[in-house]
Write a protein that holds these residues in place. Structure first.
Motif, PDB file in Angstrom:
ATOM      1  N   ALA A  62       0.394  -1.285  -0.530  1.00 44.18           N
ATOM      2  CA  ALA A  62      -0.244  -0.224  -0.169  1.00 44.18           C
ATOM      3  C   ALA A  62       0.745   1.340  -0.671  1.00 44.18           C
ATOM      4  CB  ALA A  62      -1.005   0.000   1.272  1.00 44.18           C
ATOM      5  N   GLN A  64       3.750   4.190   1.278  1.00 36.24           N
ATOM      6  CA  GLN A  64       4.756   3.906   2.635  1.00 36.24           C
ATOM      7  C   GLN A  64       3.349   4.628   3.064  1.00 36.24           C
ATOM      8  OE1 GLN A  64       7.203   5.755   2.904  1.00 36.24           O
ATOM      9  NE2 GLN A  64       6.144   6.329   5.286  1.00 36.24           N
ATOM     10  N   LEU A  79      10.070  15.147   1.629  1.00 33.56           N
ATOM     11  CA  LEU A  79       9.605  13.527   0.805  1.00 33.56           C
ATOM     12  C   LEU A  79      10.487  13.612   0.675  1.00 33.56           C
ATOM     13  CD1 LEU A  79       5.530  13.609   0.700  1.00 33.56           C
ATOM     14  CD2 LEU A  79       7.223  12.807   2.704  1.00 33.56           C
ATOM     15  N   ALA A 110      -0.705  -0.063  -3.942  1.00 35.98           N
ATOM     16  CA  ALA A 110      -1.673   1.149  -3.831  1.00 35.98           C
ATOM     17  C   ALA A 110       0.091   2.198  -4.384  1.00 35.98           C
ATOM     18  CB  ALA A 110      -2.406   1.756  -3.311  1.00 35.98           C
ATOM     19  N   ILE A 132      -3.174   1.299  -7.619  1.00 32.80           N
ATOM     20  CA  ILE A 132      -4.337   2.371  -7.675  1.00 32.80           C
ATOM     21  C   ILE A 132      -3.137   3.563  -7.530  1.00 32.80           C
ATOM     22  CG2 ILE A 132      -5.522   3.806  -5.769  1.00 32.80           C
ATOM     23  CD1 ILE A 132      -6.485   1.067  -5.136  1.00 32.80           C
TER      24      ILE A 132
HETATM   25  O1  T3D Z   1       6.249   9.578   1.853  1.00 30.80           O
HETATM   26  C1  T3D Z   1       7.062   9.975   1.522  1.00 30.80           C
HETATM   27  O2  T3D Z   1       8.298   9.143   1.760  1.00 30.80           O
HETATM   28  C2  T3D Z   1       6.896  10.090   0.160  1.00 30.80           C
HETATM   29  C3  T3D Z   1       6.172   8.802  -0.860  1.00 30.80           C
HETATM   30  C4  T3D Z   1       4.937   8.385  -1.227  1.00 30.80           C
HETATM   31  C5  T3D Z   1       5.144   6.965  -1.355  1.00 30.80           C
HETATM   32  C6  T3D Z   1       4.067   6.527  -0.880  1.00 30.80           C
HETATM   33  O3  T3D Z   1       2.837   5.618  -1.704  1.00 30.80           O
HETATM   34  S1  T3D Z   1       2.435   7.883  -1.262  1.00 30.80           S
HETATM   35  C7  T3D Z   1       0.852   6.745  -0.864  1.00 30.80           C
HETATM   36  C8  T3D Z   1       0.386   5.953   0.635  1.00 30.80           C
HETATM   37  N1  T3D Z   1      -0.361   5.542   0.044  1.00 30.80           N
HETATM   38  C9  T3D Z   1      -1.489   5.346   0.225  1.00 30.80           C
HETATM   39  O4  T3D Z   1      -1.897   5.905   0.459  1.00 30.80           O
HETATM   40  C10 T3D Z   1      -2.501   3.876   0.177  1.00 30.80           C
HETATM   41  C11 T3D Z   1      -3.150   4.249   1.333  1.00 30.80           C
HETATM   42  N2  T3D Z   1      -4.234   2.732   1.563  1.00 30.80           N
HETATM   43  C12 T3D Z   1      -5.347   2.433   0.653  1.00 30.80           C
HETATM   44  O5  T3D Z   1      -5.609   3.640   0.589  1.00 30.80           O
HETATM   45  C13 T3D Z   1      -6.146   1.478   1.301  1.00 30.80           C
HETATM   46  O6  T3D Z   1      -5.914   0.438   2.332  1.00 30.80           O
HETATM   47  C14 T3D Z   1      -6.409   0.329   0.007  1.00 30.80           C
HETATM   48  C15 T3D Z   1      -7.099   1.356  -1.066  1.00 30.80           C
HETATM   49  C16 T3D Z   1      -5.077   0.308  -0.262  1.00 30.80           C
HETATM   50  C17 T3D Z   1      -7.163  -0.460   0.667  1.00 30.80           C
HETATM   51  O7  T3D Z   1      -8.244  -0.542   1.122  1.00 30.80           O
HETATM   52  P1  T3D Z   1      -8.897  -1.504   1.225  1.00 30.80           P
HETATM   53  O8  T3D Z   1     -10.430  -0.854   2.258  1.00 30.80           O
HETATM   54  O9  T3D Z   1      -8.384  -2.952   1.226  1.00 30.80           O
HETATM   55  O10 T3D Z   1      -8.400  -1.532   3.294  1.00 30.80           O
HETATM   56  P2  T3D Z   1      -7.484  -0.598   4.772  1.00 30.80           P
HETATM   57  O11 T3D Z   1      -9.158  -1.455   5.202  1.00 30.80           O
HETATM   58  O12 T3D Z   1      -8.026   0.548   4.198  1.00 30.80           O
HETATM   59  O13 T3D Z   1      -6.858  -1.319   5.082  1.00 30.80           O
HETATM   60  C18 T3D Z   1      -5.709  -1.950   6.347  1.00 30.80           C
HETATM   61  C19 T3D Z   1      -5.306  -2.264   6.574  1.00 30.80           C
HETATM   62  O14 T3D Z   1      -3.835  -1.398   5.929  1.00 30.80           O
HETATM   63  C20 T3D Z   1      -5.624  -0.575   8.313  1.00 30.80           C
HETATM   64  O15 T3D Z   1      -5.222  -0.586   8.668  1.00 30.80           O
HETATM   65  P3  T3D Z   1      -6.359  -1.315  10.390  1.00 30.80           P
HETATM   66  O16 T3D Z   1      -7.394  -0.251  10.123  1.00 30.80           O
HETATM   67  O17 T3D Z   1      -7.073  -2.214   9.885  1.00 30.80           O
HETATM   68  O18 T3D Z   1      -5.613  -1.142  11.065  1.00 30.80           O
HETATM   69  C21 T3D Z   1      -5.204   0.715   7.103  1.00 30.80           C
HETATM   70  O19 T3D Z   1      -4.328   1.743   7.659  1.00 30.80           O
HETATM   71  C22 T3D Z   1      -3.791   0.265   6.796  1.00 30.80           C
HETATM   72  N3  T3D Z   1      -3.135   0.410   5.627  1.00 30.80           N
HETATM   73  C23 T3D Z   1      -3.665   0.727   5.095  1.00 30.80           C
HETATM   74  N4  T3D Z   1      -2.461   1.323   3.581  1.00 30.80           N
HETATM   75  C24 T3D Z   1      -1.301   1.992   5.009  1.00 30.80           C
HETATM   76  C25 T3D Z   1      -1.663   1.477   5.861  1.00 30.80           C
HETATM   77  N5  T3D Z   1      -1.244   1.393   7.025  1.00 30.80           N
HETATM   78  C26 T3D Z   1      -0.158   2.462   6.679  1.00 30.80           C
HETATM   79  N6  T3D Z   1      -0.091   3.396   5.329  1.00 30.80           N
HETATM   80  C27 T3D Z   1      -1.149   3.058   4.634  1.00 30.80           C
HETATM   81  N7  T3D Z   1      -0.216   2.989   3.630  1.00 30.80           N
END
Ligand code: T3D
Length: 261
Positions: A62, A64, A79, A110, A132
């Motif tokens: 997912a 960062q 960043l 993602a 994504i």
């Molecule tokens: O910062 C820098 O150094 C710059 C570089 C940046 C690079 C990047 O990657 S920026 C983008 C970061 N990623 C995102 O914005 C994606 C965030 N996640 C999501 O949008 C959703 O989780 C997904 C669409 C990927 C999946 O959705 P879903 O509904 O299948 O799962 P969920 O319920 O959202 O996630 C499951 C668990 O994983 C949940 O934890 P919990 O509530 O069960 O305790 C969620 O918080 C955790 N999780 C998912 N993505 C991340 C995360 N925790 C921390 N960071 C995440 N990116």
């Protein structure tokens, strides 16, 4: 505490599994360090002739880990520094490595997780996986090479729409659009990835590594430069043990036994 990365080596294939399933394998600094070390080992260890990258649990990665960017923590994270320190060296190393990297995208990919997958050489994705470009949802641009990879593989129209809308792209559509090699039934993904990796690991590794480099160079080279690069590289490969063995095996009507040298 469980390790953020698992590795196993068999039949010349290093399998690397991102292992923070409760956070969909989101990147922490610690996971970055482990992944970089595993990729360096893959690059330097002659026993390793192909790599599989996958994720544990229901997601691939997912991006960062956003808890490391919690704005309430007051500490301002630059960043530019985190990309230059962690993501960019990883992507550069993977692209420069003269060995094939297969990505087995086992679930959602993602943010930087999607672009990590797309930086691999051959991408297989489970039919329930999706890609994504989540960055626009948090006010960022695609990174980890995303602006390059999406534009080169899909063209500006699709790259811009995916990045600006953060709309999930199914594995089926990703295959249809040429973003990945193959969409595979989820329960066959790892078997497919392992079969492919094993076959690449026993093939002419030197030539495969050079194929990767020369195809990558085509993005920025002219046809003239590319023709010169092909001639130069073929000259080098023409002196390799694998070329000798490949031709000999063909003439003797037997399977070749490549050493990757
Ligand atoms: O910062 C820098 O150094 C710059 C570089 C940046 C690079 C990047 O990657 S920026 C983008 C970061 N990623 C995102 O914005 C994606 C965030 N996640 C999501 O949008 C959703 O989780 C997904 C669409 C990927 C999946 O959705 P879903 O509904 O299948 O799962 P969920 O319920 O959202 O996630 C499951 C668990 O994983 C949940 O934890 P919990 O509530 O069960 O305790 C969620 O918080 C955790 N999780 C998912 N993505 C991340 C995360 N925790 C921390 N960071 C995440 N990116």
């Amino acid at each position: 505490m469980s390790k953020p990365l698992l590795t196993s080596l068999a039949d010349g294939v290093l399998e690397i599994t991102l292992n923070r399933p409760d956070q969909l394998n989101a990147f922490t600094v610690e996971m970055h360090q482990h992944l970089r070390a595993a990729m360096e080992d893959a690059r330097d260890n002659p026993q390793i002739r192909a790599i599989i990258l996958t994720g544990s649990g229901r997601g691939f990665c997912a991006g960062q880990d956003l808890s490391e960017r919690d704005p309430s923590k007051k500490e301002i994270v630059d960043l530019k520094v985190t990309l230059s320190t962690n993501y960019n060296p990883l992507i550069r190393m993977m692209r420069a490595m003269e060995k094939p990297i297969i990505c087995a995208v086992n679930g959602v990919a993602a943010g930087a997780g999607a672009n990590l997958a797309l930086a691999c050489d051959i991408v297989l994705a489970a039919d329930n996986a999706k890609f994504i470009q989540a960055f626009s949802k948090i006010g960022l641009i695609p990174d980890a090479g995303g602006t390059y990879t999406l534009t080169h593989l899909l063209g500006e129209a699709r790259a811009k729409a995916l990045a600006m809308t953060a709309q999930p792209l199914s594995a089926q559509k990703a295959e249809e659009w040429g973003l990945i090699w193959q969409c595979t039934p989820a329960d066959e993904l790892m078997d497919e990835a392992r079969k492919l990796a094993k076959s690449l690991a026993s093939s002419a590794t030197l030539g495969i590594g050079k194929t990767k480099q020369v195809i990558q160079a085509a993005s920025t080279n002219s046809l003239d430069q590319q023709l010169d690069l092909e001639a130069e590289t073929q000259g080098e490969l023409g002196r390799s043990a694998d070329f000798k063995e490949g031709v000999q095996a063909f003439l003797e009507k037997r399977p070749a036994s490549f050493t990757g040298k």
